[in-house]
Design an enzyme around this catalytic site. Structure first.
Site, PDB file in Angstrom:
ATOM      1  N   GLU A  17       0.826  -1.215   0.000  1.00  0.00           N
ATOM      2  CA  GLU A  17       0.000   0.000   0.000  1.00  0.00           C
ATOM      3  C   GLU A  17       0.860   1.265   0.000  1.00  0.00           C
ATOM      4  OE1 GLU A  17      -2.969  -0.297   3.137  1.00  0.00           O
ATOM      5  OE2 GLU A  17      -4.145  -1.689   1.918  1.00  0.00           O
TER       6      GLU A  17
ATOM      7  N   GLU B  66      -6.718  -7.789  -1.403  1.00  0.00           N
ATOM      8  CA  GLU B  66      -7.359  -7.815  -0.083  1.00  0.00           C
ATOM      9  C   GLU B  66      -8.839  -7.515  -0.240  1.00  0.00           C
ATOM     10  OE1 GLU B  66      -5.470  -5.447   2.976  1.00  0.00           O
ATOM     11  OE2 GLU B  66      -3.466  -6.176   2.458  1.00  0.00           O
TER      12      GLU B  66
END
Ligand SMILES: *[C@@H]1O[C@H](CO)[C@@H](O)[C@H](O)[C@H]1NC(C)=O
Ligand SMILES: *[C@@H]1O[C@H](CO)[C@@H](O)[C@H](O)[C@H]1NC(C)=O
Length: 346
Positions: free
Chosen positions: A185, A254
């Site tokens: 991320e 995710e």
């Protein structure tokens, strides 16, 4: 073909070269705009996160079997640097941190592995997985274009990749690892930091690719992921998402089954129908890889919980609960459906 070479010899040489190329092509895991390609086949891959240090090794075979019974193809895990290198160059790979044993169990069950090396992993884990000693390396600045940091990151990443290679765990070696991940991320940070962050992301990509794992690398939540790295989506819904190049597959690293447990907030719950709807919509829009984060959340043992106010339970309202019991039977049937319809979907 070289015209001067005797005909017989030349055709033997060509035959050998073709055979070598064919072997290389079938051995590597690759991708195209539709999917990850394993053994020459585009695959719709259903995956689930099980973080090995969040349970005890005695639970692993049963957790993995339950994931398989739930229709998964892949088990995804982070690699937890601070668990493995608690002091600089002193390593620990035993007990709950026996990464190789965990991966071998996944292989025994006939599933693949997505290894998210990071080595920054966030994960609601103490210091995002960074060992505390890292902070005291002279001149260090974390997750940016900083030589001492890059040297340490490369050292650990190389250590893990070498370990996987020497244990024969990549797909071309007959092992289960079909995908990997570098950083985590990083997109939002790059947005804040600008140039040094861009330079770092590009360095991280090159460093990872140069490790010759012969499996694709992803960077999740990083719109700028440099080629050939695949940028992927993390979120509650990802049907809006497209990768940054048309030749990359649409992947959801995710799919949040719910959320972590924190002090002072309600125990999180996501209706499974909503999750299943999100997944169906993603596949309908051309997605071909979905990872449930988490499939088994487990427990933050010791002082591993990140802060502030993150509880020791990491149950995540996942399909397998903190104690290893099934939370729902919903998933299996739906995944069987995706497998059945794989050729037309692809
Ligand atoms: C990691 O650093 C140590 C020295 O601290 C060095 O001996 C080792 O070769 C390095 N490993 C890699 C893969 O660079
Ligand atoms: C990766 O492959 C390239 C080209 O074959 C080679 O030059 C390099 O040394 C390899 N690196 C590793 C870490 O194996």
């Amino acid at each position: 073909m070289a015209p001067a070479a005797p005909a017989g010899l030349a055709s033997v040489a060509v035959a050998v070269a073709v055979a070598v190329l064919a072997a290389a092509a079938s051995a590597a895991v690759t991708y195209d705009r539709k999917a990850v390609v394993v053994n020459g086949q585009r695959r719709i891959l259903m995956s689930g996160s099980i973080h090995y240090p969040r349970s005890v090794p005695e639970m692993w075979p049963d957790l993995i079997q339950k994931a398989k019974d739930g229709g998964l193809d892949v088990v995804q895990t982070y690699v937890f640097w601070n668990g493995h290198e608690p002091s600089r160059r002193q390593y620990y790979f035993e007990g709950r941190y026996d990464l190789v044993h965990f991966i071998k169990l996944v292989k025994q069950a006939g599933l693949y592995v997505h290894l998210r090396i990071g080595p920054y992993v966030c994960a609601e884990w103490n210091f995002g997985g960074f060992p505390v000693w890292l902070k005291y390396v002279p001149g260090i600045s974390l997750r940016t274009d900083n030589e001492p940091f890059k040297a340490e990151m490369q050292n650990f990443t190389t250590k893990i990749v070498d370990m996987m290679k020497s244990e024969g765990l990549f797909e071309w070696q007959g092992g289960p690892i079909i995908l990997s991940q570098i950083e985590n991320e990083f997109g939002p940070l790059e947005w804040d930091q600008g140039e040094p962050a861009k330079a770092y992301a590009s360095w991280a990509a090159n460093m990872a690719v140069a490790l010759n794992t012969s499996v694709p690398w992803v960077m999740c939540k990083e719109d700028d992921a440099p080629d050939p790295i695949i940028n992927t989506c993390n979120g509650f819904y990802c049907d809006w998402f497209s990768p940054n190049k048309p030749h990359k597959p649409t992947m959801w690293t995710e799919a949040w089954t719910s959320w972590y447990t924190g002090f002072g907030i309600p125990v999180p719950h996501r209706p499974v129908e909503d999750l299943a709807y999100g997944v169906a919509k993603f596949i309908q829009k051309g997605g071909s890889f979905v990872n449930y984060y988490m499939y088994h959340g487990g427990t933050n043992f010791g002082r591993t919980a990140g802060g502030p106010f993150i509880a020791t339970s990491y149950d995540y309202d996942a399909p397998i609960d903190e104690y290893g019991e099934l939370n729902t039977f919903y998933f299996g049937k739906r995944h069987a459906l995706y497998s059945l319809h794989q050729p037309p979907l692809m």
